[in-house]
Design an enzyme around this catalytic site. Structure first.
Site, PDB file in Angstrom:
ATOM      1  N   ASN A  10       0.851  -1.100  -0.051  1.00 53.73           N
ATOM      2  CA  ASN A  10       0.288  -0.145  -0.104  1.00 53.73           C
ATOM      3  C   ASN A  10       0.865   1.309  -0.003  1.00 53.73           C
ATOM      4  O   ASN A  10       1.471   1.739   1.097  1.00 53.73           O
ATOM      5  CB  ASN A  10      -1.045   0.149   1.149  1.00 53.73           C
ATOM      6  CG  ASN A  10      -1.772   1.183   1.406  1.00 53.73           C
ATOM      7  OD1 ASN A  10      -1.674   2.049   0.306  1.00 53.73           O
ATOM      8  ND2 ASN A  10      -2.487   1.361   2.638  1.00 53.73           N
ATOM      9  N   TRP A  11       1.047   2.045  -0.978  1.00 54.97           N
ATOM     10  CA  TRP A  11       1.971   3.008  -1.340  1.00 54.97           C
ATOM     11  C   TRP A  11       1.363   4.359  -0.556  1.00 54.97           C
ATOM     12  O   TRP A  11       2.195   5.118  -0.320  1.00 54.97           O
ATOM     13  CB  TRP A  11       2.360   3.196  -2.924  1.00 54.97           C
ATOM     14  CG  TRP A  11       3.190   2.367  -3.141  1.00 54.97           C
ATOM     15  CD1 TRP A  11       4.014   1.505  -2.475  1.00 54.97           C
ATOM     16  CD2 TRP A  11       3.755   2.266  -4.649  1.00 54.97           C
ATOM     17  NE1 TRP A  11       4.900   0.845  -3.454  1.00 54.97           N
ATOM     18  CE2 TRP A  11       4.635   1.238  -4.687  1.00 54.97           C
ATOM     19  CE3 TRP A  11       3.332   2.815  -6.002  1.00 54.97           C
ATOM     20  CZ2 TRP A  11       5.320   0.921  -5.993  1.00 54.97           C
ATOM     21  CZ3 TRP A  11       3.737   2.419  -6.981  1.00 54.97           C
ATOM     22  CH2 TRP A  11       4.978   1.483  -7.117  1.00 54.97           C
ATOM     23  N   LYS A  12       0.050   4.096  -0.146  1.00 55.98           N
ATOM     24  CA  LYS A  12      -0.711   5.424   0.416  1.00 55.98           C
ATOM     25  C   LYS A  12      -0.239   6.503  -0.680  1.00 55.98           C
ATOM     26  O   LYS A  12      -0.360   6.485  -1.767  1.00 55.98           O
ATOM     27  CB  LYS A  12      -0.112   5.714   1.749  1.00 55.98           C
ATOM     28  CG  LYS A  12      -0.274   4.425   2.383  1.00 55.98           C
ATOM     29  CD  LYS A  12       0.252   4.768   4.105  1.00 55.98           C
ATOM     30  CE  LYS A  12      -0.178   3.291   4.650  1.00 55.98           C
ATOM     31  NZ  LYS A  12      -0.166   3.511   6.233  1.00 55.98           N
ATOM     32  N   HIS A  90      -9.500   1.533   4.770  1.00 62.21           N
ATOM     33  CA  HIS A  90      -8.071   1.603   5.527  1.00 62.21           C
ATOM     34  C   HIS A  90      -8.252   2.748   6.707  1.00 62.21           C
ATOM     35  O   HIS A  90      -9.163   3.449   6.698  1.00 62.21           O
ATOM     36  CB  HIS A  90      -7.169   2.118   4.731  1.00 62.21           C
ATOM     37  CG  HIS A  90      -5.845   2.143   5.427  1.00 62.21           C
ATOM     38  ND1 HIS A  90      -5.321   3.082   5.961  1.00 62.21           N
ATOM     39  CD2 HIS A  90      -4.944   1.045   5.102  1.00 62.21           C
ATOM     40  CE1 HIS A  90      -4.039   2.693   6.392  1.00 62.21           C
ATOM     41  NE2 HIS A  90      -3.810   1.673   5.837  1.00 62.21           N
ATOM     42  N   GLU A  92      -6.647   4.869   7.741  1.00 64.90           N
ATOM     43  CA  GLU A  92      -6.627   6.301   7.629  1.00 64.90           C
ATOM     44  C   GLU A  92      -7.642   6.935   6.742  1.00 64.90           C
ATOM     45  O   GLU A  92      -8.056   8.115   7.056  1.00 64.90           O
ATOM     46  CB  GLU A  92      -5.149   6.487   6.664  1.00 64.90           C
ATOM     47  CG  GLU A  92      -3.845   6.573   7.263  1.00 64.90           C
ATOM     48  CD  GLU A  92      -2.735   5.710   6.382  1.00 64.90           C
ATOM     49  OE1 GLU A  92      -2.839   5.750   5.611  1.00 64.90           O
ATOM     50  OE2 GLU A  92      -1.806   5.106   7.350  1.00 64.90           O
ATOM     51  N   GLU A 162      -5.401  -4.598  10.331  1.00 63.82           N
ATOM     52  CA  GLU A 162      -4.129  -3.876  10.818  1.00 63.82           C
ATOM     53  C   GLU A 162      -4.537  -3.037  12.120  1.00 63.82           C
ATOM     54  O   GLU A 162      -5.442  -1.894  12.097  1.00 63.82           O
ATOM     55  CB  GLU A 162      -4.078  -2.685   9.657  1.00 63.82           C
ATOM     56  CG  GLU A 162      -3.887  -3.347   8.343  1.00 63.82           C
ATOM     57  CD  GLU A 162      -3.148  -2.410   7.128  1.00 63.82           C
ATOM     58  OE1 GLU A 162      -2.117  -2.476   6.962  1.00 63.82           O
ATOM     59  OE2 GLU A 162      -3.911  -1.451   6.945  1.00 63.82           O
ATOM     60  N   GLY A 168       2.766   2.387  10.923  1.00 65.74           N
ATOM     61  CA  GLY A 168       3.831   3.358  10.749  1.00 65.74           C
ATOM     62  C   GLY A 168       4.587   3.781  11.950  1.00 65.74           C
ATOM     63  O   GLY A 168       5.122   4.643  12.287  1.00 65.74           O
ATOM     64  N   SER A 208       3.556  -2.218  10.313  1.00 67.97           N
ATOM     65  CA  SER A 208       5.174  -2.400  10.585  1.00 67.97           C
ATOM     66  C   SER A 208       5.355  -3.533  10.164  1.00 67.97           C
ATOM     67  O   SER A 208       6.392  -4.134  10.905  1.00 67.97           O
ATOM     68  CB  SER A 208       5.336  -2.064  12.093  1.00 67.97           C
ATOM     69  OG  SER A 208       4.876  -0.674  12.524  1.00 67.97           O
ATOM     70  N   GLY A 229       2.989  -1.047   4.317  1.00 68.94           N
ATOM     71  CA  GLY A 229       3.155   0.277   3.877  1.00 68.94           C
ATOM     72  C   GLY A 229       4.364   0.931   3.744  1.00 68.94           C
ATOM     73  O   GLY A 229       5.069   0.817   2.638  1.00 68.94           O
ATOM     74  N   GLY A 230       5.115   1.440   4.855  1.00 67.15           N
ATOM     75  CA  GLY A 230       6.128   2.190   4.617  1.00 67.15           C
ATOM     76  C   GLY A 230       7.488   1.096   3.962  1.00 67.15           C
ATOM     77  O   GLY A 230       8.034   1.805   3.063  1.00 67.15           O
TER      78      GLY A 230
END
Ligand code: 13P
Length: 250
Positions: A10-12, A90, A92, A162, A168, A208, A229-230
């Site tokens: 997930n590149w956001k 999600h 966010e 999640e 994150g 994470s 993610g990151g």
């Protein structure tokens, strides 16, 4: 039921068209089944020269098919741009953009109608966990988001659990805690849609994920893959995650 571990990035809100196509061109040719949810703007360009087993997805859609909804993007539009799936619900979206499970349910229906697969995200905040509300929150998010969907529709849906406190933060859930929650989620699915549906559905884990913890988390019996993610933003780190997952037999 044997399944290949599913890895989803997930590149956001990251990567221009050039950065996205460059990333894809650097993925090893040998990659197995892999998915990347990317910004709408990069989708179409990434359909060219992508490895055949890589599927592209979007990170949101609107629940109406078209019309006067300034700034929104429809399921049909993202499909047309090359998306095969969409991430919905999600944390966010839920927390920054106040999206509730009712809206997520409408988006899921619209995505399925247009032939997009869905990855439904759910997860509790740290406060909810500290207040012993994890079970209640996850049950509510799962059942309201999937309200009145059939077993057949469930075939096109994966769940991503999640925990918000692990997103994150560099502080992932322990494998044991994650497994317990995934087991519970699978039992919720079994109670509502039956044994076969509960075995077939992919329940991914996110928060994470990194090369160092993919093995242990993905080896748990009820963790069918990961949402990254990151650590999916750097092609070197992401390739390591893919390679480390490659050794896992379920
Ligand atoms: P991180 O991997 O950066 O914790 O993000 C997880 C996530 O939100 C994926 O959807």
């Amino acid at each position: 039921m044997s399944k290949d571990v599913r890895i989803v990035a997930n590149w956001k809100m990251n990567k221009t068209i050039r950065e996205a196509t460059d990333f894809i061109s650097k993925l090893p040719n040998t990659i197995a089944v892999l998915s990347i949810a990317m910004p709408f703007t990069a989708l179409h360009a990434c359909t060219k020269n992508k490895p055949p087993l890589l599927s592209l997805g979007a990170q949101n859609i609107y629940f109406e098919s078209h019309g006067p909804f300034t700034g929104e993007t429809s399921a049909e539009m993202v499909k047309d741009a090359g998306a095969e799936f969409v991430i919905l619900g999600h944390s966010e979206r839920r927390h920054i953009f106040s999206e509730d499970s009712g809206a997520v349910n409408k988006k899921i229906r619209q995505a399925l109608l247009c032939g997009l697969e869905v990855i439904l995200c759910i997860g509790e905040t740290l406060t909810q966990r500290d207040e012993n509300k994890t079970v209640e929150v996850l049950r509510e998010q799962l059942f309201e988001s999937l309200f009145e969907l059939t077993e057949e529709q469930l075939d096109q849906i994966s769940i991503a659990y999640e925990p918000v406190w692990a997103i994150g933060t560099g502080k992932p859930s322990t494998a044991q805690m994650a497994q317990e929650t995934h087991f519970m989620l699978r039992s919720f699915i079994r109670d509502k849609w039956g044994q076969v549906a509960s075995e077939k559905i992919f329940i991914l884990h996110g928060g994470s994920i990194k090369p160092e913890n993919i093995q242990e988390l993905s080896s748990q019996p009820d963790i069918d893959g990961v949402l990254v993610g990151g650590a999916s933003l750097d092609v070197g780190v992401f390739t390591q995650i893919i390679q480390n997952a490659g050794n896992i037999k379920k």
